[in-house]
Design a protein around this motif. Sequence first.
Motif, mmCIF file in Angstrom:
data_model
loop_
_atom_site.group_PDB
_atom_site.id
_atom_site.type_symbol
_atom_site.label_atom_id
_atom_site.label_comp_id
_atom_site.label_asym_id
_atom_site.label_seq_id
_atom_site.Cartn_x
_atom_site.Cartn_y
_atom_site.Cartn_z
ATOM 1 N N UNK A 34 -27.782 7.475 16.454
ATOM 2 C CA UNK A 34 -27.515 7.669 17.874
ATOM 3 C C UNK A 34 -28.149 6.534 18.649
ATOM 4 N N UNK A 35 -27.455 6.051 19.680
ATOM 5 C CA UNK A 35 -28.012 5.035 20.571
ATOM 6 C C UNK A 35 -28.742 5.739 21.698
ATOM 7 N N UNK A 36 -29.823 5.141 22.172
ATOM 8 C CA UNK A 36 -30.597 5.698 23.271
ATOM 9 C C UNK A 36 -30.520 4.748 24.449
ATOM 10 N N UNK A 37 -30.110 5.273 25.599
ATOM 11 C CA UNK A 37 -30.031 4.501 26.838
ATOM 12 C C UNK A 37 -30.923 5.173 27.881
ATOM 13 N N UNK A 38 -31.412 4.381 28.822
ATOM 14 C CA UNK A 38 -32.208 4.906 29.924
ATOM 15 C C UNK A 38 -31.569 4.451 31.223
ATOM 16 N N UNK A 39 -31.382 5.401 32.156
ATOM 17 C CA UNK A 39 -30.843 5.108 33.477
ATOM 18 C C UNK A 39 -31.762 5.803 34.479
ATOM 19 N N UNK A 40 -32.639 5.016 35.120
ATOM 20 C CA UNK A 40 -33.680 5.569 35.995
ATOM 21 C C UNK A 40 -34.519 6.563 35.200
ATOM 22 N N UNK A 41 -34.476 7.848 35.560
ATOM 23 C CA UNK A 41 -35.274 8.851 34.851
ATOM 24 C C UNK A 41 -34.431 9.692 33.890
ATOM 25 N N UNK A 42 -33.261 9.178 33.507
ATOM 26 C CA UNK A 42 -32.348 9.900 32.629
ATOM 27 C C UNK A 42 -32.284 9.228 31.264
ATOM 28 N N UNK A 43 -32.387 10.021 30.209
ATOM 29 C CA UNK A 43 -32.230 9.530 28.830
ATOM 30 C C UNK A 43 -30.851 9.949 28.353
ATOM 31 N N UNK A 44 -30.088 8.995 27.821
ATOM 32 C CA UNK A 44 -28.729 9.256 27.365
ATOM 33 C C UNK A 44 -28.653 8.964 25.870
ATOM 34 N N UNK A 45 -28.154 9.923 25.111
ATOM 35 C CA UNK A 45 -27.917 9.731 23.680
ATOM 36 C C UNK A 45 -26.424 9.601 23.456
ATOM 37 N N UNK A 46 -26.026 8.642 22.627
ATOM 38 C CA UNK A 46 -24.610 8.453 22.325
ATOM 39 C C UNK A 46 -24.466 8.094 20.849
ATOM 40 N N UNK A 47 -23.390 8.604 20.228
ATOM 41 C CA UNK A 47 -23.136 8.229 18.846
ATOM 42 C C UNK A 47 -23.062 6.718 18.758
#
Length: 87
Positions: A34-47
């Motif tokens: 899974x890839x991990x992204x950060x947008x401000x205070x949000x953590x996003x997981x994506x295949x």
Amino acid sequence: MKSTGVVRKLDELGRITLPIELRRNLDIEDREALEIFVDDDTIILRKYNPADVFTGEMDNLIEYKGKKVSKASIVNLAKLAGLKIME
């Protein structure tokens, strides 16, 4: 973004467990990256889907020294270097 209503606590090593229903719905297999992204205070997981390092293209990829490069990028780089390409 859509809320799933699922709340999980981190364990002592900072890990979370994704519920099986969520993994099934998103077709995430055991040990899948899974890839991990950060947008401000949000953590996003994506295949994780490997893509061309130059264009982001995901078709006709070749691995070279641990990086993914599309055949189209290779052709464009060869032309840029002045090499004759026989397609």
